[in-house]
Design an enzyme around this catalytic site. Structure first.
Site, PDB file in Angstrom:
ATOM      1  N   MET A 276      24.490   8.311   2.127  1.00 24.78           N
ATOM      2  CA  MET A 276      24.451   9.630   2.744  1.00 24.78           C
ATOM      3  C   MET A 276      24.801   9.539   4.227  1.00 24.78           C
ATOM      4  SD  MET A 276      24.210  12.773   2.206  1.00 24.78           S
ATOM      5  CE  MET A 276      23.274  13.435   0.830  1.00 24.78           C
TER       6      MET A 276
ATOM      7  N   LYS B 214     -17.432  -0.318   5.853  1.00 25.82           N
ATOM      8  CA  LYS B 214     -17.949  -1.299   4.892  1.00 25.82           C
ATOM      9  C   LYS B 214     -19.467  -1.217   4.710  1.00 25.82           C
ATOM     10  CE  LYS B 214     -17.864  -6.339   4.184  1.00 25.82           C
ATOM     11  NZ  LYS B 214     -17.302  -6.577   2.852  1.00 25.82           N
TER      12      LYS B 214
ATOM     13  N   GLU C 149       0.809  -1.216   0.000  1.00 28.18           N
ATOM     14  CA  GLU C 149       0.000   0.000   0.000  1.00 28.18           C
ATOM     15  C   GLU C 149       0.845   1.269   0.000  1.00 28.18           C
ATOM     16  OE1 GLU C 149      -0.600  -2.610   1.922  1.00 28.18           O
ATOM     17  OE2 GLU C 149      -2.710  -3.160   1.785  1.00 28.18           O
TER      18      GLU C 149
ATOM     19  N   PHE D 109     -11.644  -7.135  13.640  1.00 24.98           N
ATOM     20  CA  PHE D 109     -10.587  -7.626  12.753  1.00 24.98           C
ATOM     21  C   PHE D 109     -10.236  -6.549  11.728  1.00 24.98           C
ATOM     22  CE2 PHE D 109      -9.354  -9.867   8.791  1.00 24.98           C
ATOM     23  CZ  PHE D 109      -8.121 -10.316   9.236  1.00 24.98           C
ATOM     24  N   GLN D 110      -8.970  -6.296  11.562  1.00 24.18           N
ATOM     25  CA  GLN D 110      -8.446  -5.277  10.649  1.00 24.18           C
ATOM     26  C   GLN D 110      -9.056  -3.901  10.913  1.00 24.18           C
ATOM     27  OE1 GLN D 110      -8.490  -6.865   6.576  1.00 24.18           O
ATOM     28  NE2 GLN D 110      -6.440  -7.686   6.944  1.00 24.18           N
TER      29      GLN D 110
END
Lengths: 162, 561
Positions: B475, B161, B49, B111-112
């Protein structure tokens, strides 16, 4: 000029999460909040947040600009000066035994505050005023034994002209 | 007309002319995906993502449109945070749709489930949790409006949802009105007049431009203004390309790894006109020695940028495009007369700095990373869209690729996000399918989002990755060399991988150069390869970026080669 106290009053959208945007901005950028007071206004869609902060002039400028940048802040004003009225309320639960009950009531009278709860060993005193008055009262009551205290933080309104 | 939440979402995306989404599906957004496939929108399935957000970001920077991504709840949402913060720091317009658990489960540790609105609050311009399907259309319209207007930025919309399957009335396009949000575009004319007066008096003026000039699409007006008034131009990393890098008035980049002449010019300047910048610490160095002799003009659309780090003589809140249009008009009316000619000694001083202390590196038997970029510049004729990762690769790209056009240098300036370049290149390639898009990378950074090679392959996006492979986190190693007595704590990455084999594993082209005489050949092969390709340049291991201003030092005190 350094780190002066400022009362910042803002009208914000009355919706969840707005307070955390304001508070998060202060913690995220390392600004300080001395007190914070939030409640709905006459318009149920709008709340007023009154916030007391200490900052030097450039930081204060940033605080005001950053707050104004929040989408949910509709209007912001610095209400620190004499052109505004500032008040704070406190409830002070003080130990009140036979030897000082009368003394406490005299102080309550002098400060024009109220006893809102009485028990065998305590009074709860309700006081309203500016910060100076509250501190004076607290200092006088301290020797008697302050059991607990709740303060609202400052609220303020700009005086109307005339 | 009653539609489900998912249908309304698609309708509003259509209203907003969204034709491209970068995303990754999951349980909470399955209804949206079910609806998405019925539309004309091209969805690019990323491999992580974070890649979706960077790709949308690269797409937005390359196209000037709002970038859009769609991810699921919980880990899908948290994976976007680095991408969102990257876009926030660089003021890139994005709308990020995250799935959320059904409203009745919010707060239940379902969940999630994650409070992504809470998590993303400090790194979004604004964010929303949609609680009623009837609010959905308004919120999405507001999100796009906020993302693209004023100082642009990412806006996150959290979509439970159940809202996606609830029916609500859909009304066609209503212009969003937000009473407390009114970006201030038009600068104060009187303040601009003062700028013209100062320009007339100034002996050593400098224009300092940043990302705001690119975002407001005012490069042309800026170039006209600089040439008309004969003021040399320097830029922050974010402003590269806003002024032609081949113009004689161009000073090069400013700041920690800026050119000698740009940094010296700021030190000597008596008038600094800054536009669309925010005086980041990487640009200013030690604050109280920055432009010590200059009156400073600061034009920016975001009032919080002004007087934040640098006290300013003339603050001007407004959009760079409006400001530059007015300044050009005023300069024309006012007739700057002899002013441009009076710049002669100033410009010759700058020429002297340029010729005595040009950007330089020492040649050895090894491949010099700067040389790779020089050759890349030549072979692409300066026309490629360049994205970068972060660190030495980014600085060398900024120094040695001379950008003539805006929107051609896509880099994570503010947040400095390693792993940005490859997914951003994918986004840029989607926006410009026919252009050459090159990610200039280090071997460290590229590994942070290397999985997106699979995305490039899946959609036949011919992005080219140039890895300046020094087997170090270069760097940080450079800092350790210069300021920590060469104690290379945890910056060595000598275990690989073999990037040529890796490229082939993805089905992409893989090429390697280990000697300077192979560089041009490998670049040619990689650039002309039909499809995505990785070019692995084994460069000088302990090469450093110069000039360098040590952190906290005045920018005129540079370490040089």
């Amino acid at each position: 000029m350094m780190n002066e106290k400022h009362v910042i009053s803002m009208l914000v959208d009355n919706e969840p999460g707005v307070l955390s945007r304001v508070a998060g901005l202060f913690s995220g950028r390392g600004y300080n909040i001395e007190s914070l007071c939030v409640a709905e206004t006459i318009d149920p869609d709008v709340s007023r947040i009154t916030l007391v902060t200490r900052a030097d002039p450039p930081i204060l400028e940033q605080i005001e600009k950053q707050l104004n940048k929040l989408i949910n802040v509709n209007k912001l004003r610095d209400l620190s000066g004499p052109e505004s009225v500032q008040r704070e309320m406190a409830m002070i639960c003080v130990q009140a035994r036979a030897n000082n009950r009368a003394e406490i009531l005299r102080i309550v009278d002098i400060f024009r505050c109220k006893v809102v709860d009485v028990g065998i060993e305590h009074y709860i005193i309700e006081v309203t005023g500016d910060e100076g008055k509250l501190m004076a009262l607290i200092n006088l009551l301290k020797p008697m034994g302050i059991k607990k205290i709740a303060r609202t933080g400052v609220i303020a309104l700009k005086r109307e002209p005339g | 007309m009653k539609l489900t939440g998912a249908e309304i979402l698609m309708k509003v995306l259509h209203e907003e002319s969204v034709d491209t989404i970068f995303g990754f599906p999951g349980g909470a957004v399955i209804d949206i995906y079910d609806e998405l496939v019925n539309t004309e929108i091209n969805h690019y399935l990323v491999r992580h993502e974070q890649g979706a957000v960077h790709a949308a970001d690269g797409y937005a920077r390359a196209s000037g449109k709002v970038g859009v991504c769609l991810v699921t709840s919980g880990p899908g949402a948290t994976n976007t945070v680095t991408g969102i913060a990257t876009a926030y720091m660089d003021s890139i317009p994005l709308v990020i749709f995250t799935g959320q658990v059904p409203t009745h489960l919010i707060g239940n540790d379902a969940f999630q489930e994650v409070d992504i609105v809470g998590i993303s609050r400090p790194c979004t311009k604004h964010n929303y949790l949609v609680k009623r399907a009837s609010d959905l259309a308004r919120i999405i319209r507001e999100a796009f409006y906020i993302a693209r207007s004023g100082r642009p930025g990412p806006v996150l919309v959290d979509l439970p949802k159940d809202i996606m399957i609830t029916k609500a009335t859909y009304q066609t396009a209503v212009k969003p009105k937000i009473k407390s949000y009114r970006p201030h575009y038009e600068p104060n004319k009187r303040q601009l007049g003062k700028v013209i007066d100062l320009i007339k008096k100034a002996k050593r003026p400098v224009l300092f431009i940043g990302g705001g000039v690119i975002l407001s699409k005012s490069s042309k007006d800026l170039t006209e203004f600089a040439r008309r008034s004969q003021i040399p131009v320097t830029a922050s990393l974010m402003g590269m390309g806003a002024f032609p890098g081949t113009d004689p008035l161009w000073l090069g980049m400013l700041g920690m790894h800026g050119t000698y002449r740009a940094n010296m010019a700021i030190g000597a300047s008596d008038l600094l006109i800054s536009m669309g910048v925010r005086f980041d610490d990487r640009v200013t160095g030690k604050l109280d020695t920055f432009a010590p002799k200059a009156k400073i003009v600061h034009i920016d659309i975001d009032p919080t940028s002004i007087q934040k780090n640098i006290p300013v003589t003339i603050p001007i809140v407004g959009d760079c495009l409006h400001a530059l249009k007015s300044l050009n008009e005023m300069a024309e009316k006012n007739n700057l007369g002899d002013v441009p000619r009076s710049r002669k000694s100033w410009l010759s001083q700058i020429d002297e700095w340029r010729s005595t202390r040009p950007l330089a590196y020492k040649t050895t038997k090894a491949i010099k990373p700067q040389f790779v970029i020089e050759k890349l510049y030549e072979l692409t004729e300066g026309k490629a869209i360049i994205t970068t990762e972060v660190g030495q690769n980014q600085m060398w790209a900024a120094q040695y690729y001379h950008f003539d056009k805006p929107d051609h240098f896509i880099t994570s300036g503010g947040l400095g996000t390693m792993g940005f370049g490859l997914p951003a290149a994918i986004g840029a390639q989607v926006a410009h399918p026919d252009q050459t898009v090159v990610d200039i990378a280090g071997d460290g950074s590229i590994q942070m989002n290397i999985q997106e090679m699979a995305t490039a392959m899946q959609y036949c996006l011919p992005v080219k990755v140039v890895i300046l492979n020094n087997q170090y986190l270069g760097m940080v190693r450079q800092w350790q060399e210069l300021f920590y007595e060469k104690r290379y704590a945890c910056t060595c990455m000598k275990s690989g991988p073999d990037f040529v084999k890796l490229a082939k594993a993805y089905g992409a082209g893989g090429f390697r150069a280990t000697r300077p005489d192979q560089v041009v050949d490998v670049l040619k092969k990689g650039l002309s390869y039909d499809g995505a390709a990785i070019m692995d340049f084994r460069v000088e291991k302990e090469e450093s970026v110069y000039p360098m201003v040590p952190a906290g030092a005045p920018i005129t005190e540079m370490l040089l080669v």
